[in-house]
Structure formats: C-alpha cells, structure tokens
Motif scaffolding. Structure first.
Motif, PDB file in Angstrom:
ATOM      1  N   ASN A 134       0.564  -1.296   0.072  1.00  0.00           N
ATOM      2  CA  ASN A 134       0.081   0.015   0.114  1.00  0.00           C
ATOM      3  C   ASN A 134       0.901   1.267  -0.073  1.00  0.00           C
ATOM      4  O   ASN A 134       0.457   2.575   0.108  1.00  0.00           O
ATOM      5  N   LEU A 135       2.292   1.158  -0.218  1.00  0.00           N
ATOM      6  CA  LEU A 135       3.114   2.270  -0.273  1.00  0.00           C
ATOM      7  C   LEU A 135       4.153   1.869  -0.926  1.00  0.00           C
ATOM      8  O   LEU A 135       4.394   0.549  -1.177  1.00  0.00           O
ATOM      9  N   VAL A 136       5.051   2.731  -1.510  1.00  0.00           N
ATOM     10  CA  VAL A 136       6.360   2.437  -2.226  1.00  0.00           C
ATOM     11  C   VAL A 136       7.487   2.800  -1.229  1.00  0.00           C
ATOM     12  O   VAL A 136       7.777   3.914  -0.716  1.00  0.00           O
ATOM     13  N   GLY A 137       7.978   1.715  -0.500  1.00  0.00           N
ATOM     14  CA  GLY A 137       8.993   2.014   0.696  1.00  0.00           C
ATOM     15  C   GLY A 137      10.487   1.850  -0.179  1.00  0.00           C
ATOM     16  O   GLY A 137      10.536   1.377  -1.183  1.00  0.00           O
ATOM     17  N   GLU A 179       1.369   1.597 -10.860  1.00  0.00           N
ATOM     18  CA  GLU A 179      -0.096   2.001 -10.977  1.00  0.00           C
ATOM     19  C   GLU A 179      -0.617   2.420  -9.584  1.00  0.00           C
ATOM     20  O   GLU A 179      -1.850   2.825  -9.340  1.00  0.00           O
ATOM     21  N   SER A 180      -0.026   1.976  -8.373  1.00  0.00           N
ATOM     22  CA  SER A 180      -0.599   2.205  -6.842  1.00  0.00           C
ATOM     23  C   SER A 180      -0.674   3.676  -6.797  1.00  0.00           C
ATOM     24  O   SER A 180      -1.489   3.998  -5.974  1.00  0.00           O
ATOM     25  N   GLY A 181      -0.053   4.649  -7.546  1.00  0.00           N
ATOM     26  CA  GLY A 181      -0.314   6.087  -7.399  1.00  0.00           C
ATOM     27  C   GLY A 181       0.466   6.396  -5.934  1.00  0.00           C
ATOM     28  O   GLY A 181      -0.007   7.468  -5.577  1.00  0.00           O
ATOM     29  N   ARG A 182       1.008   5.486  -5.270  1.00  0.00           N
ATOM     30  CA  ARG A 182       1.554   5.876  -4.074  1.00  0.00           C
ATOM     31  C   ARG A 182       3.305   6.587  -3.997  1.00  0.00           C
ATOM     32  O   ARG A 182       3.904   6.659  -3.070  1.00  0.00           O
ATOM     33  N   ALA A 183       3.752   6.569  -5.193  1.00  0.00           N
ATOM     34  CA  ALA A 183       5.064   6.808  -5.248  1.00  0.00           C
ATOM     35  C   ALA A 183       5.421   8.384  -5.494  1.00  0.00           C
ATOM     36  O   ALA A 183       4.697   9.019  -5.743  1.00  0.00           O
ATOM     37  N   ARG A 184       6.606   8.833  -4.456  1.00  0.00           N
ATOM     38  CA  ARG A 184       6.862  10.218  -4.524  1.00  0.00           C
ATOM     39  C   ARG A 184       7.588  10.424  -5.841  1.00  0.00           C
ATOM     40  O   ARG A 184       7.901   9.475  -6.931  1.00  0.00           O
ATOM     41  N   ASP A 190      12.447   6.765 -10.617  1.00  0.00           N
ATOM     42  CA  ASP A 190      13.332   5.602 -10.333  1.00  0.00           C
ATOM     43  C   ASP A 190      12.581   4.239 -11.016  1.00  0.00           C
ATOM     44  O   ASP A 190      12.990   3.316 -11.687  1.00  0.00           O
ATOM     45  N   LEU A 191      11.300   4.303 -10.708  1.00  0.00           N
ATOM     46  CA  LEU A 191      10.233   3.178 -11.478  1.00  0.00           C
ATOM     47  C   LEU A 191      10.242   3.149 -12.665  1.00  0.00           C
ATOM     48  O   LEU A 191      10.320   1.876 -13.166  1.00  0.00           O
TER      49      LEU A 191
END
Length: 449
Positions: A134-137, A179-184, A190-191
C-alpha cells in the motif's frame, strides 16, 4: 576395455546425449552457486564433445572437468581410468555415491545451504514487497533495483529460459508499483527507469523467440517509460532496440530510421549507447547495399569511441553497454553484408571470434559469439575456403536448442544462402553443410520452458 566414466554413464542410463545433458547442466548450476562463477551456468558440451568423452577419445577442459567431478562424485583420474570388460571396479567416491550421505562432504552441505539461503531470500523479498503493497518503501525499490541489475547482467550470458519468469515477474512488480499512485516524484522516476530496462529486456526476449510484433509492443512500452523518466539515454537506447528488432526482422529501412532517430536523440550523450547507434546504422545501411553510408557510420563509431565517458546505462552492463569487442563484431558484420572478405576483414573476423571465445570477459555473450563465428564463416566462404567455412560455423551448429535464438538462426541462414550462391554450391561438402544448417532452426527458437 573402456573408461570408468563410460561405465558410470551406462550404469546411470546417461549414455545418450539427451539423457546426459540435464544432470550435467544441473551440476554446472550447482557448482556456479558454490563458486560464485556465473559462466559455469552456460557451460554445455556439444554433442560431439560428449561422444569424445564417452568413448574416451578426449578429456574435458578445466571447467567441464570440474563439473563432471561434481556431477559424478569421482576424481578426473578415476573417471578416465580404464576398466576391463566384465570386471567390477573398486573406486572410492568423493560425493554422489549412494553409500555416502550428503553430510560426509562439506561441499554438499554448502550447496544445500546456498539453495536454502536463496529460497529464504526470495521469500523475504516477497514478504517485504507484500508488506509495502500500500506504499512504495525504500526496501521495495532496493529489492526491485537489485533484481533489475541482476537480470540485466546475466541476460546475454544464459539461455532465455533461465531468466524469462524472473524478468516477467519483475516487470509486473514495477508496473504494479507505478499503478499504485503512491510513489513520490523521485521514486516515480526510479520506477520508470527500472520499468524501461525491464521492458527493454522483455522486448529483446520476444525478439529472441522470433516474435518481432510482440517485441515492438514491449519496445514501445519501454519508450513510454523512458520518456516518463525523462532520461535521454534510455530514450535513445530504446530507439536502438527498435532498430535491432527491425534489422533481424529483415526490415532494413526501419532499422536505419530508428538508428538515426536514436542518434539524434542522443546527440549530446557520451555513453556507449551513441557508439551502438552508429553500429546499428552501419549494419542497416549495409543490408540495404549502401556501402558509402555504412562505412561512414563505422568511421563515426570509431570517432565516438574516443569520446566515451561511461554513464549510468553502461554501469548496468549486459545489453546496456557497448564494449569495443562488440563494436568490432558489428564492423565485421557490416563488411560481410556488403559482400567483402579481404585479408584485412578476415583478420578482424578472426579477432572477433577470438575475443568472444573468452567466457571470463564481462562482455561475453553467447549470441555475439555465435554471430561472430557466422561472420567468419562468410568471410572464408567469400575467399573460397569451404573447409574453413564449415570449421567456423561448426560451434554454432552444435549449440543446444535453448541457445538458438532468432539472431543466431538468421546468421546461420545467411551462411546457407551464401553457400547457395557460391561457386562451390555443387560440391558435396557444400550441399552437406547447407542441409545441416537448414536443420539447425528449432521449431520455436529459444523458447522458455
């Protein structure tokens, strides 16, 4: 009277090449893990080499020798000792014999421990990725980045079947995170960078399987991701990939277009991608019969090489860097496509084969080695040396089906086509070689299984 090796292979029902190969490859992979020697994973003896071992006519070279010892559990001296017919040899095995448990030899424990460790690492990575779903750590990006680097490095060195599933899974993970939309914003770049690299390799995989349509779809996805990453080197690299796909699909006009498009995009770059693009232009022009454009591109390649400053793409290695030995291979292929094969070109072709014969070289790739061998075969054919032609292409024809990717098959077919046009085409040796090449193409090249 035969060798103890032959006796063992007969007893274990591995006297046939197809039965021998799977356990040999498994032993090579195990030894590669133990010794951290990646090149062992691609070690596969040719059919005639296996026959020579089985008949006792030839002993294996250094790496193959160690794999056989690991696989069968006896020293090389024991394996090549003679055994009279009807006798029962008395040999003390090192490992692998049913009378000895795996705990008797430390090496066996190490192999099993490394397998367990690898499985645990994969499970740990799956856990971390799931926990951060649920987040991009940072751990997620770290795991994915490591996987991208690993696959990029080994892709040219192993059969496609060994990396395909990992590659597809990594690409899917990159897409899911985006696609999660949670990446800064910084993570998003980077992704997209990693997604470009993975889509590039997926495109190359489809190309290697002889599916240019799917390859182009993946390449266009790679181009989209590269633009989202705002990375001009990646954008130029993807143009080069589209040129490569078009070249091997016999669409030289498209190949030339994409190579020039990439060169324009990367005009201010200093990494080796710029040199690669001129090499692609040279080959495409040669395929079109445009000698002037091809030679001018080769000359630009030499000039650009002197100005190279390695960049972040070069640091990935594998298909993302363009070493000098590959540049030489492209230059030879350009001349061969133009129908040239004088002494100077023959010397360069010999050097290219020699360079790609060293598996310890980080730039080694089985596809480039096979391509350089096919080019040497053509150069010798142009000089009227039919025996030399057969000698040059022999290692290619002995490749196992898992290594016969689309580029290698097309290169071999070029030799067959040239044989049909040569003055020696009616010779028995030429007809036999042509028939053998015709049988070389697998029904589904380099198919993962």
């Amino acid at each position: 009277m035969g060798t103890f090796l032959r006796r063992l292979l007969d007893e274990r029902q591995m006297q046939d090449y197809e039965a021998f190969l799977p356990p040999f490859k498994q032993a090579a992979a195990e030894l590669a893990q133990v010794e951290a020697n990646e090149s062992l994973q691609t070690l596969v003896p040719a059919f005639k080499t296996f026959q020579a071992w089985y008949l006792g006519a030839r002993q294996p070279q250094r790496d193959a020798r160690r794999v056989l010892v690991h696989m069968l559990g006896y020293t090389i001296e024991q394996l090549w000792s003679t055994v009279p017919e009807g006798s029962t040899p008395s040999m003390t095995p090192l490992v692998g014999d049913n009378r000895i448990t795996s705990h008797a030899v430390p090496g066996v424990d190490i192999i099993q421990m490394r397998r367990t460790g690898a499985m645990a690492a994969r499970r740990a990575m799956d856990f971390a990725l799931g926990a951060e779903r649920n987040l991009v750590g940072e751990e997620t990006l770290g795991f994915l980045g490591d996987e991208v680097k690993r696959i990029a490095e080994i892709y040219p060195r192993v059969p496609l079947s060994e990396v395909w599933e990992d590659l597809a899974q990594a690409q899917d993970e990159a897409f899911r995170l985006m696609e999660s939309g949670r990446a800064r914003p910084s993570q998003s770049r980077d992704l997209h960078f990693m997604a470009t690299v993975l889509s590039f390799l997926m495109a190359k995989g489809s190309h290697d399987m002889g599916d240019p349509r799917t390859a182009m779809m993946q390449a266009r996805t790679a181009g989209f991701c590269a633009r989202q990453a705002e990375h001009s080197g990646l954008i130029a690299l993807v143009d080069g990939l589209q040129s490569l796909i078009s070249y091997w699909a016999d669409r030289p006009e498209d190949a030339l277009h994409y190579a020039r498009k990439g060169a324009a995009t990367g005009a201010d770059l200093r990494g080796t991608v710029t040199v690669w693009l001129t090499g692609l232009e040279a080959r495409a022009a040669a395929l079109l019969g445009d000698a002037e454009t091809a030679r001018a591109a080769v000359e630009r390649s030499d000039t650009l090489r002197e100005q190279v400053v390695a960049d972040d793409l070069d640091s990935l290695g594998g298909l993302f860097t363009y070493p000098v030995i590959k540049q030489n291979y492209y230059a030879v292929e350009t001349e061969v496509l133009l129908g040239h094969g004088d002494a100077r070109i023959a010397a360069r072709a010999e050097q290219a084969v020699q360079d790609f014969s060293n598996r310890e070289n980080p730039a080694w790739a089985f596809g480039d080695q096979a391509g350089s061998q096919c080019n040497l075969a053509l150069v010798r054919l142009f000089a009227g040396d039919l025996d030399g032609t057969a000698e040059a292409i022999r290692p290619v024809l002995e490749l196992t089906p898992s290594h016969r990717n689309n580029g290698i098959v097309v290169s071999a077919e070029r030799v067959r086509a040239a044989l049909a046009r040569s003055d020696a085409r009616d010779a028995a040796a030429a007809r036999d070689l042509s028939t053998e090449i015709a049988m070389f193409r697998p029904s589904r090249p380099a198919l993962p299984r």
